[in-house]
Design an enzyme around this catalytic site. Structure first.
Site, short mmCIF file in Angstrom:
data_model
loop_
_atom_site.label_atom_id
_atom_site.label_comp_id
_atom_site.label_asym_id
_atom_site.label_seq_id
_atom_site.Cartn_x
_atom_site.Cartn_y
_atom_site.Cartn_z
N GLY A 1 -3.94 30.29 -15.41
CA GLY A 1 -2.65 29.72 -15.80
C GLY A 1 -1.73 30.79 -16.36
N GLN B 1 6.81 34.25 -24.11
CA GLN B 1 6.14 33.09 -23.54
C GLN B 1 6.57 31.78 -24.21
OE1 GLN B 1 4.26 36.04 -24.40
NE2 GLN B 1 4.96 36.53 -22.34
N GLY C 1 -9.57 31.43 -16.20
CA GLY C 1 -8.29 30.75 -16.38
C GLY C 1 -7.18 31.53 -15.70
N CYS D 1 -1.43 28.00 -27.63
CA CYS D 1 -2.70 28.51 -28.13
C CYS D 1 -2.73 28.67 -29.64
CB CYS D 1 -3.04 29.84 -27.45
SG CYS D 1 -1.85 31.15 -27.77
N ASN D 2 -1.57 28.72 -30.29
CA ASN D 2 -1.60 28.87 -31.75
C ASN D 2 -0.62 27.96 -32.49
OD1 ASN D 2 0.85 30.22 -31.30
ND2 ASN D 2 -0.15 32.22 -31.29
N MET E 1 -1.29 31.97 -19.40
CA MET E 1 -1.91 32.93 -20.30
C MET E 1 -2.86 33.85 -19.53
SD MET E 1 -1.63 33.82 -23.41
CE MET E 1 -1.02 32.39 -24.29
N GLY E 2 -3.60 33.29 -18.59
CA GLY E 2 -4.49 34.11 -17.77
C GLY E 2 -3.72 35.15 -16.98
#
EC number: 1.2.1.70
Length: 399
Positions: free
Chosen positions: A175, A100, A173, A46-47, A177-178
């Site tokens: 996944g 993560q 979501g 995500c980043n 992250m969700g």
């Protein structure tokens, strides 16, 4: 050569990162075509977006690597490896110490291995990097009480909504992250939590874990209009929610808070025209900075571990460089043994009685000689004695 192309949260906001990542994909494809790159690992979170490439033909002075977009970091050699070690240790994360990234790097390596573009060198580097990440977490407090992007999003929601007790929340979501978002929300005594995912049974599994409710993706609009908070974290390449979709519902969105932690983004900024308060990954920086300050004292110890493990990896590279020489030496010696054994046996009168004895004897002799020579080769590799290594290699070349 080890080459790294990257863009991350340190040099680009989420809007810029989406565009730069596309440029970087194109740059990689051009390099791949020009240099026939077959060994690479791609990491996308995500980043951050990164490519790790091993190719001995790449010319560092190539104009392709003098890329006009200075937001693409192009790095070489040892500093690439140290950057990867820092990343798996959680030192390069927006949320310092988060766990993560270790799983994300491991997944990227496994994907590259499965698709057969992770060769011996990158496999060694990434295996060591994952090991380093685990050692740093075991020997320091870098991840003690660690938060994640998901839990940081929930913290941000509480800053703007106050206590989330009795609030209705929609998570889009299901996944990794969700799940992190859902885990953080599970402790908040919500009125209701709804989970939407394009694959419905995945939403059902996560909703059941939370005593929540699964939502069919095509019924998303119905739940959007009743939510107090929406946190979206899908892997979709396009917007999931925008002004047009919200306008098709009967909702009043003036008190609705949306937090988008996806990259590419899930929620178009035009929803703000309807009164929605929208935040994205960039808005987590304040929480991230507070987290970094708490863990700053762990950096030095983590860096020491990284330096030690880097030195060990460099030593192992020296052995990788002579593995083929040792293997070829073994084959060459075995061929000699077999030829000479056959000659000796042919001269014997009682072949059956003596053949096995001679075969065992010659095998034992070769093993002893090979052990001593291979030991010398490894020692030469450690001492960077290229002259001796090349001499041994030349002696046993196929003529």
């Amino acid at each position: 050569m080890i080459l790294n192309l990257r863009v991350d949260h340190k040099i680009a906001n989420i809007d810029a990162m989406e565009n730069i990542a596309k440029e970087m994909d194109q740059l990689f494809l051009e390099l791949q075509e020009k240099y026939s790159i077959v060994e690479y690992v791609e990491i996308s979170t995500c980043n951050r977006k990164e490519y790790y490439i091993h190719n001995d033909n790449i010319d560092a002075s190539d104009s392709l690597l003098s890329h006009e977009n200075k937001s693409i970091i192009i790095d070489y050699g040892d500093s690439v490896i140290k950057h990867l070690f820092r990343m798996t240790s959680g030192l390069e994360s927006m949320i310092v110490g988060e766990d993560q990234i270790l799983g994300q790097v491991s997944d990227a390596k496994q994907k590259a291995f499965k698709e057969r573009h992770c060769g011996k060198i990158l496999d060694s580097i990434f295996t060591k990097a994952i090991h380093v990440g685990r050692v740093v977490r075991n020997k320091t407090n870098i991840n003690k009480g660690s938060i994640s992007i998901g839990s940081a999003a929930v913290d941000l929601a509480e800053k703007h909504l106050g206590n989330l007790e009795n609030k209705s929340v929609l998570v889009i979501g299901a996944g990794k992250m969700g799940k992190l978002v859902a885990k953080a929300l599970a402790e908040k005594n919500l009125n209701a939590i709804f989970v939407a995912n394009r694959t419905y049974y995945v939403a059902v599994e996560l909703a059941n874990d939370l005593n929540g409710h699964a939502v069919l993706f095509n019924e998303l609009g119905k739940y959007v209009q009743t939510a107090d908070l929406i946190i979206s974290a899908t892997g979709a390449p396009h917007y999931i929610l925008n002004k047009e979709r919200l306008e098709k519902t009967d909702g009043d969105f003036k008190d609705l808070l949306m937090i988008d932690i996806a990259n590419p983004r899930d929620i178009c900024e035009d929803v703000c025209e309807l009164g929605v308060k929208l935040f994205n990954i960039d808005d987590l920086r304040e929480i991230a900075d507070e987290n970094t300050k708490l863990r700053k004292k762990e950096f030095a110890e983590a860096e020491n571990i990284i330096d030690e493990e880097f030195s060990l990896l460099k030593e192992s590279f020296k052995l990788i460089g002579v593995e083929d020489i040792i293997a070829n030496l073994r084959v060459s010696m075995e061929n000699i043994r077999e030829r000479e054994t056959e000659k000796a046996i042919a001269k014997l009168s009682d072949v059956d009685a003596n053949a096995k004895i001679i075969d065992n004897l010659t095998n034992s002799i070769v093993n002893k000689i090979f052990f001593d020579i291979s030991k010398k080769i490894k020692q030469a590799a450690h001492e960077n004695d290229e002259e001796l290594i090349r001499a041994i290699e030349f002696m046993f070349e196929e003529k």
